[in-house]
Write a protein that holds these residues in place. Structure first.
Motif, PDB file in Angstrom:
ATOM      1  N   SER A 288      12.295  -6.777  -0.244  1.00  0.00           N
ATOM      2  CA  SER A 288      11.121  -7.165  -1.030  1.00  0.00           C
ATOM      3  C   SER A 288      11.119  -8.671  -1.246  1.00  0.00           C
ATOM      4  N   MET A 289       9.936  -9.193  -1.477  1.00  0.00           N
ATOM      5  CA  MET A 289       9.800 -10.626  -1.702  1.00  0.00           C
ATOM      6  C   MET A 289      10.113 -10.917  -3.167  1.00  0.00           C
ATOM      7  N   VAL A 290      10.959 -11.895  -3.394  1.00  0.00           N
ATOM      8  CA  VAL A 290      11.390 -12.206  -4.762  1.00  0.00           C
ATOM      9  C   VAL A 290      10.201 -12.614  -5.632  1.00  0.00           C
ATOM     10  N   GLY A 291      10.160 -12.082  -6.822  1.00  0.00           N
ATOM     11  CA  GLY A 291       9.133 -12.483  -7.781  1.00  0.00           C
ATOM     12  C   GLY A 291       7.771 -11.869  -7.518  1.00  0.00           C
ATOM     13  N   ARG A 292       7.703 -10.898  -6.600  1.00  0.00           N
ATOM     14  CA  ARG A 292       6.397 -10.310  -6.288  1.00  0.00           C
ATOM     15  C   ARG A 292       6.303  -8.852  -6.723  1.00  0.00           C
ATOM     16  N   ILE A 293       7.236  -8.397  -7.540  1.00  0.00           N
ATOM     17  CA  ILE A 293       7.135  -7.029  -8.047  1.00  0.00           C
ATOM     18  C   ILE A 293       6.348  -7.065  -9.353  1.00  0.00           C
ATOM     19  N   LYS A 294       5.233  -6.330  -9.366  1.00  0.00           N
ATOM     20  CA  LYS A 294       4.423  -6.322 -10.584  1.00  0.00           C
ATOM     21  C   LYS A 294       4.291  -4.891 -11.096  1.00  0.00           C
ATOM     22  N   ASP A 295       4.823  -4.678 -12.284  1.00  0.00           N
ATOM     23  CA  ASP A 295       4.810  -3.338 -12.852  1.00  0.00           C
ATOM     24  C   ASP A 295       3.669  -3.211 -13.858  1.00  0.00           C
ATOM     25  N   TYR A 296       2.502  -2.875 -13.338  1.00  0.00           N
ATOM     26  CA  TYR A 296       1.339  -2.686 -14.218  1.00  0.00           C
ATOM     27  C   TYR A 296       1.324  -1.294 -14.840  1.00  0.00           C
ATOM     28  N   HIS A 309       2.956  -2.868  -7.969  1.00  0.00           N
ATOM     29  CA  HIS A 309       2.734  -3.626  -6.736  1.00  0.00           C
ATOM     30  C   HIS A 309       4.045  -4.287  -6.330  1.00  0.00           C
ATOM     31  N   THR A 310       4.330  -4.267  -5.049  1.00  0.00           N
ATOM     32  CA  THR A 310       5.472  -5.029  -4.556  1.00  0.00           C
ATOM     33  C   THR A 310       5.137  -5.557  -3.176  1.00  0.00           C
ATOM     34  N   THR A 311       5.626  -6.748  -2.867  1.00  0.00           N
ATOM     35  CA  THR A 311       5.380  -7.318  -1.545  1.00  0.00           C
ATOM     36  C   THR A 311       6.658  -7.160  -0.724  1.00  0.00           C
ATOM     37  N   ILE A 312       6.496  -6.623   0.473  1.00  0.00           N
ATOM     38  CA  ILE A 312       7.691  -6.354   1.299  1.00  0.00           C
ATOM     39  C   ILE A 312       7.605  -7.036   2.662  1.00  0.00           C
ATOM     40  N   PHE A 313       8.763  -7.203   3.276  1.00  0.00           N
ATOM     41  CA  PHE A 313       8.825  -7.592   4.680  1.00  0.00           C
ATOM     42  C   PHE A 313       8.934  -6.287   5.459  1.00  0.00           C
ATOM     43  N   GLY A 314       7.819  -5.831   5.987  1.00  0.00           N
ATOM     44  CA  GLY A 314       7.759  -4.529   6.641  1.00  0.00           C
ATOM     45  C   GLY A 314       8.367  -4.562   8.036  1.00  0.00           C
ATOM     46  N   PRO A 315       7.936  -3.652   8.917  1.00  0.00           N
ATOM     47  CA  PRO A 315       8.439  -3.634  10.286  1.00  0.00           C
ATOM     48  C   PRO A 315       8.269  -5.001  10.945  1.00  0.00           C
ATOM     49  N   LYS A 316       9.279  -5.465  11.646  1.00  0.00           N
ATOM     50  CA  LYS A 316       9.298  -6.782  12.320  1.00  0.00           C
ATOM     51  C   LYS A 316       9.034  -7.927  11.345  1.00  0.00           C
ATOM     52  N   VAL A 322       2.719  -3.200  -1.146  1.00  0.00           N
ATOM     53  CA  VAL A 322       2.734  -1.754  -1.347  1.00  0.00           C
ATOM     54  C   VAL A 322       2.296  -1.491  -2.783  1.00  0.00           C
ATOM     55  N   GLN A 323       1.333  -0.591  -2.953  1.00  0.00           N
ATOM     56  CA  GLN A 323       0.834  -0.243  -4.290  1.00  0.00           C
ATOM     57  C   GLN A 323       1.138   1.219  -4.555  1.00  0.00           C
ATOM     58  N   ILE A 324       1.825   1.483  -5.656  1.00  0.00           N
ATOM     59  CA  ILE A 324       2.223   2.853  -5.972  1.00  0.00           C
ATOM     60  C   ILE A 324       1.590   3.268  -7.299  1.00  0.00           C
ATOM     61  N   ARG A 325       0.965   4.427  -7.326  1.00  0.00           N
ATOM     62  CA  ARG A 325       0.288   4.883  -8.549  1.00  0.00           C
ATOM     63  C   ARG A 325       0.130   6.398  -8.553  1.00  0.00           C
ATOM     64  N   THR A 326      -0.191   6.947  -9.703  1.00  0.00           N
ATOM     65  CA  THR A 326      -0.481   8.378  -9.780  1.00  0.00           C
ATOM     66  C   THR A 326      -1.955   8.608  -9.463  1.00  0.00           C
ATOM     67  N   GLN A 327      -2.309   9.885  -9.267  1.00  0.00           N
ATOM     68  CA  GLN A 327      -3.700  10.230  -8.979  1.00  0.00           C
ATOM     69  C   GLN A 327      -4.617   9.799 -10.132  1.00  0.00           C
ATOM     70  N   LYS A 328      -4.142   9.984 -11.343  1.00  0.00           N
ATOM     71  CA  LYS A 328      -4.943   9.638 -12.519  1.00  0.00           C
ATOM     72  C   LYS A 328      -5.219   8.135 -12.555  1.00  0.00           C
ATOM     73  N   MET A 329      -4.164   7.352 -12.315  1.00  0.00           N
ATOM     74  CA  MET A 329      -4.342   5.896 -12.290  1.00  0.00           C
ATOM     75  C   MET A 329      -5.307   5.503 -11.175  1.00  0.00           C
ATOM     76  N   HIS A 330      -5.189   6.191 -10.060  1.00  0.00           N
ATOM     77  CA  HIS A 330      -6.044   5.900  -8.913  1.00  0.00           C
ATOM     78  C   HIS A 330      -7.513   6.192  -9.244  1.00  0.00           C
ATOM     79  N   ASN A 331      -7.751   7.364  -9.825  1.00  0.00           N
ATOM     80  CA  ASN A 331      -9.123   7.724 -10.195  1.00  0.00           C
ATOM     81  C   ASN A 331      -9.721   6.711 -11.164  1.00  0.00           C
ATOM     82  N   GLU A 332      -8.928   6.303 -12.119  1.00  0.00           N
ATOM     83  CA  GLU A 332      -9.432   5.343 -13.098  1.00  0.00           C
ATOM     84  C   GLU A 332      -9.796   4.017 -12.449  1.00  0.00           C
ATOM     85  N   ALA A 333      -8.942   3.588 -11.527  1.00  0.00           N
ATOM     86  CA  ALA A 333      -9.186   2.298 -10.874  1.00  0.00           C
ATOM     87  C   ALA A 333     -10.410   2.357  -9.968  1.00  0.00           C
TER      88      ALA A 333
END
Ligand code: MN
Length: 495
Positions: A288-296, A309-316, A322-333
């Motif tokens: 992961s990229m330093v300082g780019r993890i955001k826990d909303y 939210h987190t920023t990663i160095f993906g394949p290559k 990457v944004q991770i959330r529950t269905q409820k959070m997703h619906n609200e957004a």
């Protein structure tokens, strides 16, 4: 060509027989009413009605709202009257369709001043009377924007500008992120085609280059997450919307290489605990990229937005968010009537100022806000039609009247043409001789109603305000001006 099936397929609520029956009935009714009518694009007019209803289904609205969406242009554009809709579909659907017909009359004209725009937005809400009417209007506008290219250039500009000034802020306040973003991007396209096209090409190229990596990352992440026994509700890649990208780019010297969330992978999982566990999986898989993890989630954004939210160095080594959330959070957004309104308004001005002449919230305003928040909390939990009866009592003691030029003037209930005149300018008030409301002459103590067009008739030379006006004017502004003028005249007479 859209059909009834497309609406059913888009339903977010449970497709019970009863609901399907109602929607089918509205479908057939509206189809018959619009028979033979065409749009500028050459397709059947009724396609617009289906498209509107489909958008409403997609954002999780109930069967009555979807039916009203199908019927929304019937009274305005066909022989069928509102009374017939009432007879056929009952009071609820009638009221919704009537509300939409009323709102159709609110148009943005030349106004550039922010407070007049704000009045206009508030008038829109006040006249809607029911939050569902506003949402139908947004869906209607979204489809009109999607098909705006078929209109002449001046109309494109006028509609795009109106969308940007009125509809985008309203969608934003209601927290309907998906509609807001699409309306904003479509307006951008017509208002600033050069920047829009350049940006779109830049983004699409960039996204395309990254797409293979995104697909690979999704596959790898799916595998790792499933191994941890976490259920994935949905995982997909998405490109950033153009309007928000444009704003961000301007902050970063237009260097697209510095925008780390241009491509993002969204992972939707069942619970908050799953979100954190998924974050662990992602970070074990990719650096992961330093300082780019955001826990909303533990610290939501002021507008209520939740996600990790987190920023990663993906394949290559490809950088992606990457944004991770529950269905409820997703619906609200995406579709929720989120708390945007309260927070955004608070930032710009205090509540006290917002309700200029009301010192505190009335009970009704609080109830309405509470309902909105409850809706937000309950959305996605079960399939009830939450939007039932969400009346807008927010502007209960206010009315909005319009100048012949289309500027909305915010007034207290029972305000008269004299109040209206003084609200425009003290000189207009001082020289008022008569008034027309919706084209007809009215007495000066006439009580103006919401949405009426008021034209002030003036004498050439400044006249004296009449003491009798003090008996019926409602605003303190008008009262103090009248008193001041009278006093000045008395002093002149005595000297
Ligand atoms: Mn329409």
């Amino acid at each position: 060509m859209l059909t009834l099936k497309d609406i059913f397929k888009s339903l977010k609520i449970e497709a019970t027989d009863e609901r399907k029956k109602l929607i089918s009935k509205a479908f057939e009714f509206a189809k018959k009413a619009h028979q033979g009518q065409k749009r500028r694009s050459g397709e059947d007019y009724f396609q617009h009605c289906i498209a509107t209803a489909k958008i409403l289904a997609e954002i999780g609205m109930g069967s009555k709202t979807i039916s009203a969406g199908l019927l929304h242009d019937v009274p305005e554009d066909t022989e069928i009257t509102l009374a017939e809709i009432k007879k056929e579909f009952g009071k609820d659907i009638h009221d919704l369709v009537k509300g939409i017909t009323k709102l159709g009359k609110i148009k943005l004209r030349e106004t550039k001043e922010e407070y007049l725009l704000e009045n206009l937005r508030n008038m829109f809400l006040a006249m809607a009377e029911d939050i569902r009417v506003v949402i139908i209007k947004l869906a209607d506008r979204l489809h009109n924007m999607r098909t705006l290219e078929f209109n002449p250039p001046e109309k494109q500009l006028r509609i795009a500008n109106e969308t940007m000034e009125i509809y985008v802020p309203l969608a934003d306040r209601l927290g309907i992120g998906e509609i807001k973003a699409e309306l904003e991007d479509l307006s951008f396209k017509f208002l600033d085609p050069k920047n829009y096209n350049e940006l779109k090409e830049m983004r699409d190229t960039y996204y395309k280059e990254g797409e293979a990596f995104v697909k690979q990352a999704i596959k790898e992440l799916e595998h790792s997450i499933k191994k941890k026994n976490i259920k994935i509700i949905k995982i997909y890649g998405r490109a950033k919307h153009l309007s928000s990208l444009f704003l961000k780019l301007k902050k970063h010297e237009m260097d697209i290489g510095r925008i780390y969330d241009l491509i993002a992978i969204r992972i939707i999982v069942p619970s908050v605990a799953d979100c954190y566990e998924t974050l662990g999986v992602v970070h074990r898989k990719y650096r992961s990229m330093v300082g780019r993890i955001k826990d909303y989630i533990s610290l939501p954004k002021p507008n209520g937005y939740q996600s990790i939210h987190t920023t990663i160095f993906g394949p290559k080594g490809k950088i992606m968010e990457v944004q991770i959330r529950t269905q409820k959070m997703h619906n609200e957004a995406e579709f929720g009537i989120a708390s945007h309104w309260i927070y955004n308004e608070n930032k710009k001005r205090s509540w006290k100022n917002y309700f200029r002449q009301q010192e505190t919230f009335t009970e009704n305003e609080l109830v309405w806000l509470k309902q909105l928040r409850e809706w937000q909390n309950e959305a996605g939990r079960d399939n009830k039609e939450f939007m039932e009866g969400l009346k807008i009592d927010f502007f209960k003691n206010r009315i909005f009247a319009v100048t012949p030029k289309g500027d909305a003037i915010d007034l207290p209930e029972e305000a008269t043409p004299v109040d209206f005149a003084y609200a425009i300018h003290s000189e207009v008030g001082d020289s008022i001789t008569g008034a027309k409301v919706d084209g007809k002459m009215v007495p000066l103590d006439y009580k103006i109603r919401n949405g009426q067009i008021v034209e002030i008739l003036k004498s050439k030379e400044t006249k004296l305000p009449n003491t009798k006006w003090l008996d019926f004017v409602k605003t303190s502004n008008a009262k103090s001006h009248i008193k001041k003028q009278i006093k000045r005249e008395e002093e002149k007479a005595n000297s």
